[in-house]
Design a protein around this motif. Structure first.
Motif, PDB file in Angstrom:
ATOM      1  N   LEU A  72       2.510   2.754  11.764  1.00  0.00           N
ATOM      2  CA  LEU A  72       1.777   3.348  10.647  1.00  0.00           C
ATOM      3  C   LEU A  72       0.611   2.451  10.235  1.00  0.00           C
ATOM      4  CD1 LEU A  72       1.355   5.516   8.510  1.00  0.00           C
ATOM      5  CD2 LEU A  72       3.125   4.383   7.124  1.00  0.00           C
ATOM      6  N   MET A  73       0.825   1.148  10.185  1.00  0.00           N
ATOM      7  CA  MET A  73      -0.267   0.227   9.846  1.00  0.00           C
ATOM      8  C   MET A  73      -1.431   0.394  10.820  1.00  0.00           C
ATOM      9  SD  MET A  73       1.375  -3.404   8.797  1.00  0.00           S
ATOM     10  CE  MET A  73       3.098  -3.447   8.383  1.00  0.00           C
ATOM     11  N   ASP A  74      -1.108   0.490  12.091  1.00  0.00           N
ATOM     12  CA  ASP A  74      -2.152   0.674  13.110  1.00  0.00           C
ATOM     13  C   ASP A  74      -2.920   1.975  12.876  1.00  0.00           C
ATOM     14  OD1 ASP A  74      -1.340  -1.704  14.298  1.00  0.00           O
ATOM     15  OD2 ASP A  74      -0.176  -0.697  15.886  1.00  0.00           O
ATOM     16  N   ALA A  91      -2.283  -3.385  -2.856  1.00  0.00           N
ATOM     17  CA  ALA A  91      -1.011  -3.764  -2.253  1.00  0.00           C
ATOM     18  C   ALA A  91      -0.268  -2.490  -1.872  1.00  0.00           C
ATOM     19  CB  ALA A  91      -0.170  -4.560  -3.242  1.00  0.00           C
ATOM     20  N   THR A  92       0.290  -2.472  -0.666  1.00  0.00           N
ATOM     21  CA  THR A  92       1.090  -1.319  -0.278  1.00  0.00           C
ATOM     22  C   THR A  92       2.214  -1.726   0.645  1.00  0.00           C
ATOM     23  OG1 THR A  92       1.081   0.907   0.672  1.00  0.00           O
ATOM     24  CG2 THR A  92      -0.426  -0.689   1.664  1.00  0.00           C
ATOM     25  N   GLY A  93       3.314  -1.024   0.524  1.00  0.00           N
ATOM     26  CA  GLY A  93       4.438  -1.159   1.446  1.00  0.00           C
ATOM     27  C   GLY A  93       4.498   0.043   2.372  1.00  0.00           C
ATOM     28  N   PHE A  94       3.474   0.914   2.306  1.00  0.00           N
ATOM     29  CA  PHE A  94       3.307   2.084   3.159  1.00  0.00           C
ATOM     30  C   PHE A  94       4.281   3.212   2.865  1.00  0.00           C
ATOM     31  CE2 PHE A  94       1.248  -1.419   5.221  1.00  0.00           C
ATOM     32  CZ  PHE A  94      -0.009  -0.889   5.415  1.00  0.00           C
ATOM     33  N   GLY A  95       4.766   3.272   1.623  1.00  0.00           N
ATOM     34  CA  GLY A  95       5.498   4.444   1.176  1.00  0.00           C
ATOM     35  C   GLY A  95       4.510   5.560   0.879  1.00  0.00           C
ATOM     36  N   VAL A  96       5.011   6.708   0.511  1.00  0.00           N
ATOM     37  CA  VAL A  96       4.138   7.870   0.288  1.00  0.00           C
ATOM     38  C   VAL A  96       3.122   7.606  -0.829  1.00  0.00           C
ATOM     39  CG1 VAL A  96       5.756   9.098  -1.233  1.00  0.00           C
ATOM     40  CG2 VAL A  96       4.078  10.382   0.119  1.00  0.00           C
ATOM     41  N   GLU A  97       3.545   6.933  -1.895  1.00  0.00           N
ATOM     42  CA  GLU A  97       2.609   6.628  -2.980  1.00  0.00           C
ATOM     43  C   GLU A  97       1.502   5.698  -2.504  1.00  0.00           C
ATOM     44  OE1 GLU A  97       6.440   7.769  -4.976  1.00  0.00           O
ATOM     45  OE2 GLU A  97       5.950   6.393  -3.349  1.00  0.00           O
ATOM     46  N   LYS A 127      -7.633   5.094  11.043  1.00  0.00           N
ATOM     47  CA  LYS A 127      -8.154   6.228  10.268  1.00  0.00           C
ATOM     48  C   LYS A 127      -9.177   5.795   9.230  1.00  0.00           C
ATOM     49  CE  LYS A 127      -7.160  10.051   7.253  1.00  0.00           C
ATOM     50  NZ  LYS A 127      -6.437  11.271   7.157  1.00  0.00           N
ATOM     51  N   TYR A 128      -8.924   4.686   8.539  1.00  0.00           N
ATOM     52  CA  TYR A 128      -9.789   4.291   7.442  1.00  0.00           C
ATOM     53  C   TYR A 128     -10.800   3.204   7.821  1.00  0.00           C
ATOM     54  CZ  TYR A 128      -6.478   7.101   4.871  1.00  0.00           C
ATOM     55  OH  TYR A 128      -5.701   8.143   4.448  1.00  0.00           O
ATOM     56  N   GLY A 129     -10.744   2.743   9.046  1.00  0.00           N
ATOM     57  CA  GLY A 129     -11.692   1.729   9.494  1.00  0.00           C
ATOM     58  C   GLY A 129     -11.574   0.422   8.735  1.00  0.00           C
ATOM     59  N   ILE A 130     -10.329   0.036   8.439  1.00  0.00           N
ATOM     60  CA  ILE A 130     -10.079  -1.198   7.687  1.00  0.00           C
ATOM     61  C   ILE A 130      -9.160  -2.111   8.485  1.00  0.00           C
ATOM     62  CG2 ILE A 130     -10.379  -0.093   5.427  1.00  0.00           C
ATOM     63  CD1 ILE A 130      -7.289  -0.016   5.194  1.00  0.00           C
ATOM     64  N   LYS A 131      -9.070  -3.344   8.063  1.00  0.00           N
ATOM     65  CA  LYS A 131      -8.106  -4.281   8.619  1.00  0.00           C
ATOM     66  C   LYS A 131      -7.135  -4.627   7.497  1.00  0.00           C
ATOM     67  CE  LYS A 131      -6.439  -7.078  11.706  1.00  0.00           C
ATOM     68  NZ  LYS A 131      -5.489  -6.498  12.619  1.00  0.00           N
TER      69      LYS A 131
END
Length: 182
Positions: free
Chosen positions: A73-75, A35-41, A80-84
């Protein structure tokens, strides 16, 4: 499982994030997600996890009111990581929510708004998993000070894994800068 979890809870406190994630992926396979909210952590966690398991599953709550920069950022993360990234949505569209609860629910009753747009979608997602991985750190808040690296999450009835629990803010930023994390 319960006896194993008690043993792992103790051992995991000495493991590096990579070891924690290796254990999580080996133990839970497709039934664990980040789970991520796309903060630095969260960005550091996704990067570390991608090095351990390139097929990682990542999800985020999409309130449908996020900043354009967050969607950008999600895009970039997906590329970069080849994930969805799985986006979790409320069962109500913003328009349906406004009809049912009135205009600007977030301003009048933020708890109700968060329940509809964040908590309920998260609960639905977690009900499909055996474990989830979070980027929380003990030093973030007093409420997080006692978080364990691996623990049972009684709120959602699954294992909660926090590989960065003992990291400082400085450690997170150092990692992000060193590894060119988006």
């Amino acid at each position: 499982m319960k006896a194993d979890l008690e043993r792992v809870k103790i051992l995991a406190e000495t493991w590096k994030p990579e070891q924690v994630l290796s254990w999580a992926f080996a133990t839970f396979g497709n039934n664990v997600a980040i789970a991520t909210g796309f903060g630095v952590e969260g960005m550091a966690l996704v990067d570390i996890a991608s090095r351990v398991n390139p097929d990682l599953k990542v999800f985020t709550g999409d309130t449908e009111f996020l900043f354009p920069e967050t969607y950008d950022l999600m895009d970039r993360v997906e590329e970069k990581y080849g994930i969805k990234i799985e986006r979790l949505y409320s069962q109500l569209t913003p328009e349906e929510q406004e009809r049912a609860y009135g205009h600007a629910l977030w301003a009048r009753d933020p708890d109700q708004c968060c329940t509809l747009r964040k908590v309920e979608p998260l609960s639905r997602k977690l009900a499909t998993l055996d474990a989830w991985v979070t980027a929380i750190r003990r030093s973030q808040t007093l409420g997080r000070a006692g978080v364990r690296t691996v623990d049972w999450d009684a709120n959602f009835n699954l294992v909660k894994i926090s590989p960065l629990a003992d990291w400082t803010r400085e450690m997170v930023w150092s990692y992000v800068l060193k590894h060119d994390v988006p």
